[in-house]
Design an enzyme around this catalytic site. Structure first.
Site, PDB file in Angstrom:
ATOM      1  N   CYS A   1      21.247  51.633  48.187  1.00 11.42           N
ATOM      2  CA  CYS A   1      20.103  52.356  47.388  1.00 11.42           C
ATOM      3  C   CYS A   1      19.781  53.451  48.035  1.00 11.42           C
ATOM      4  CB  CYS A   1      18.942  51.301  47.325  1.00 11.42           C
ATOM      5  SG  CYS A   1      17.799  51.881  46.154  1.00 11.42           S
TER       6      CYS A   1
ATOM      7  N   CYS B   1      16.643  54.538  48.379  1.00 18.14           N
ATOM      8  CA  CYS B   1      15.043  54.559  48.662  1.00 18.14           C
ATOM      9  C   CYS B   1      14.613  54.732  50.312  1.00 18.14           C
ATOM     10  CB  CYS B   1      14.319  53.437  48.206  1.00 18.14           C
ATOM     11  SG  CYS B   1      14.730  51.901  48.261  1.00 18.14           S
TER      12      CYS B   1
ATOM     13  N   CYS C   1      14.131  55.221  44.370  1.00 18.07           N
ATOM     14  CA  CYS C   1      15.675  54.820  44.383  1.00 18.07           C
ATOM     15  C   CYS C   1      16.458  55.841  43.927  1.00 18.07           C
ATOM     16  CB  CYS C   1      15.586  53.104  43.883  1.00 18.07           C
ATOM     17  SG  CYS C   1      14.436  52.215  44.770  1.00 18.07           S
TER      18      CYS C   1
ATOM     19  N   LYS D   1      16.103  42.162  39.504  1.00 19.43           N
ATOM     20  CA  LYS D   1      14.936  42.656  40.657  1.00 19.43           C
ATOM     21  C   LYS D   1      13.662  42.992  39.901  1.00 19.43           C
ATOM     22  CE  LYS D   1      14.566  45.758  44.449  1.00 19.43           C
ATOM     23  NZ  LYS D   1      15.303  46.766  45.397  1.00 19.43           N
TER      24      LYS D   1
ATOM     25  N   ARG E   1       7.720  51.547  41.392  1.00 14.15           N
ATOM     26  CA  ARG E   1       9.017  51.543  40.978  1.00 14.15           C
ATOM     27  C   ARG E   1       8.927  50.792  39.642  1.00 14.15           C
ATOM     28  NH1 ARG E   1       9.857  50.140  46.789  1.00 14.15           N
ATOM     29  NH2 ARG E   1      10.861  52.049  47.665  1.00 14.15           N
TER      30      ARG E   1
ATOM     31  N   GLU F   1      19.799  41.776  31.928  1.00 14.04           N
ATOM     32  CA  GLU F   1      20.198  42.519  33.004  1.00 14.04           C
ATOM     33  C   GLU F   1      21.603  42.064  33.449  1.00 14.04           C
ATOM     34  OE1 GLU F   1      19.824  45.124  34.285  1.00 14.04           O
ATOM     35  OE2 GLU F   1      17.592  45.929  33.898  1.00 14.04           O
TER      36      GLU F   1
ATOM     37  N   LYS G   1      15.460  38.316  42.407  1.00 12.37           N
ATOM     38  CA  LYS G   1      14.900  38.961  43.439  1.00 12.37           C
ATOM     39  C   LYS G   1      13.312  38.965  42.991  1.00 12.37           C
ATOM     40  CE  LYS G   1      14.262  42.213  47.346  1.00 12.37           C
ATOM     41  NZ  LYS G   1      14.937  43.570  47.946  1.00 12.37           N
TER      42      LYS G   1
ATOM     43  N   SER H   1      10.661  39.276  51.800  1.00 14.96           N
ATOM     44  CA  SER H   1       9.740  39.397  52.844  1.00 14.96           C
ATOM     45  C   SER H   1       8.409  38.849  52.736  1.00 14.96           C
ATOM     46  CB  SER H   1       9.598  40.902  53.403  1.00 14.96           C
ATOM     47  OG  SER H   1       9.175  41.726  52.366  1.00 14.96           O
TER      48      SER H   1
HETATM   49 ZN   LIG Z   1      15.848  51.115  46.421  1.00 14.54          ZN
END
Ligand SMILES: [Zn+2]
Length: 327
Positions: free
Chosen positions: A120, A122, A130, A199, A221, A237, A252, A278
């Site tokens: 990515c 970002c 991103c 995601k 985002r 997707e 995710k 996380s």
């Molecule tokens: Zn990213």
């Protein structure tokens, strides 16, 4: 045959019986361990919200990768913190960039360990988005098609550095096809793509942004990551990524999206990875530190249930401690 002839408790009477009929197994071989590698540091830098996870120098990353391999964990996924950032995120496709250097160093010392590279922009863009930011009808937007070219460039650079699997996490439309095409053209037809297919724009990424220093400088985002309310779209997707050439698909985060891990698995029959992110890690750590939860039992239950939902692969910051507990 109902009660009293049928008694499901019969098979719960001992640990041996429970083990004999357990439907879902959990093993270190299911795990991927994420690591943050930083340019220009020579020590471990603790990440406040993720106790036990540090930003690593390349040398420390090599050690930590070796530790994971010794515990039976087959793969690590690398996130890079570059020395400098710019508008385009050019550090992402620099052949001497942080992820490329770390990949080479890890593969040299631990050739059998699978190195997955997060793909990515970002972590490399000065604005933290991103992709390429341009002025659109609704203000500043990420330009989908202009970004594809940069992602493709990054993929080939990572493959040249020795990445075993590239993992695009950007959520641009068409990126899997663009990356597959670029890899094939560059002689990497055998490099698999693990697509972050479903995601979601999630609050559970908070600690990661501190770890990777990738908080967007403006906006958020939600213009490219998925809306948490959408399940059918997650399946769409994923199907599109499969059509474009994804070898493994991902959902995710994991815990609030167990239903979608299940749906994606049953509706695509693809190898499915789930990212125990996380924020999920931080919640368990905080509750355990406060004495509210038994950490070991909570982690092993969590990872087992992510597997039960349909994940073949679990990407988790708990990987090393869970692998130890499972020994
Ligand atoms: Zn990213």
């Amino acid at each position: 045959m109902p009660f009293p002839q049928t008694r499901l408790r019969r098979l719960r009477a001992t640990g041996a019986l429970r083990g004999l009929v357990r439907e879902t197994s959990l093993s270190a071989s299911d795990f991927v361990y994420p690591m943050f590698v930083a340019h220009g540091i020579d020590r471990r830098e603790p990440i406040d919200a993720m106790p036990g996870v540090d930003r690593l120098s390349i040398a420390h990353a090599v050690d930590e990768a070796g530790e994971a391999a010794a515990l039976g964990i087959p793969a690590v996924v690398l996130f890079g913190l570059p020395a400098a950032k710019d508008e385009e995120g050019s550090g992402a496709w620099d052949d001497e960039g942080i992820v490329q250097l770390a990949t080479r160093a890890i593969k040299e010392q631990h050739p059998g360990l699978i190195v997955i590279t997060d793909l990515c922009l970002c972590e490399y863009t000065s604005h933290g988005h991103c992709g390429i930011v341009t002025a659109g009808g609704t203000g500043l937007v990420v330009d989908n098609d202009a970004t594809l070219e940069l992602l493709a460039r990054t993929a080939t650079s990572q493959a040249r550095a020795g990445a075993d699997i590239v993992a695009p996490s950007d959520m641009m439309d068409g990126r899997v096809g663009a990356i597959r095409h670029a890899l094939d053209e560059d002689g990497h037809a055998e490099t698999p793509i693990l697509a972050y297919s479903a995601k979601f724009a999630s609050a559970f990424y908070g600690p990661f942004r501190e770890a990777a220093d990738s908080t967007p400088a403006f906006g958020d985002r939600r213009g490219y990551q998925m809306d948490p309310g959408n399940g059918d779209e997650a399946v769409r997707e994923t199907r599109l990524d499969v059509e474009e050439g994804a070898d493994i698909v991902m959902v995710k985060p994991a815990l609030p999206y167990l239903d979608l891990i299940h749906r994606v698995k049953t509706e695509t029959n693809m190898p499915v990875a789930a990212y125990n992110v996380s924020g999920e890690y931080a919640m368990v750590k905080a509750a355990a530190a406060a004495g509210y939860l038994d950490e070991r039992a909570t982690v092993l239950e969590t990872l087992t249930c992510i597997r039960r939902a349909g994940a073949d692969i679990v990407i988790t910051y708990h990987a090393k401690e869970a692998a130890r507990w499972l020994q």
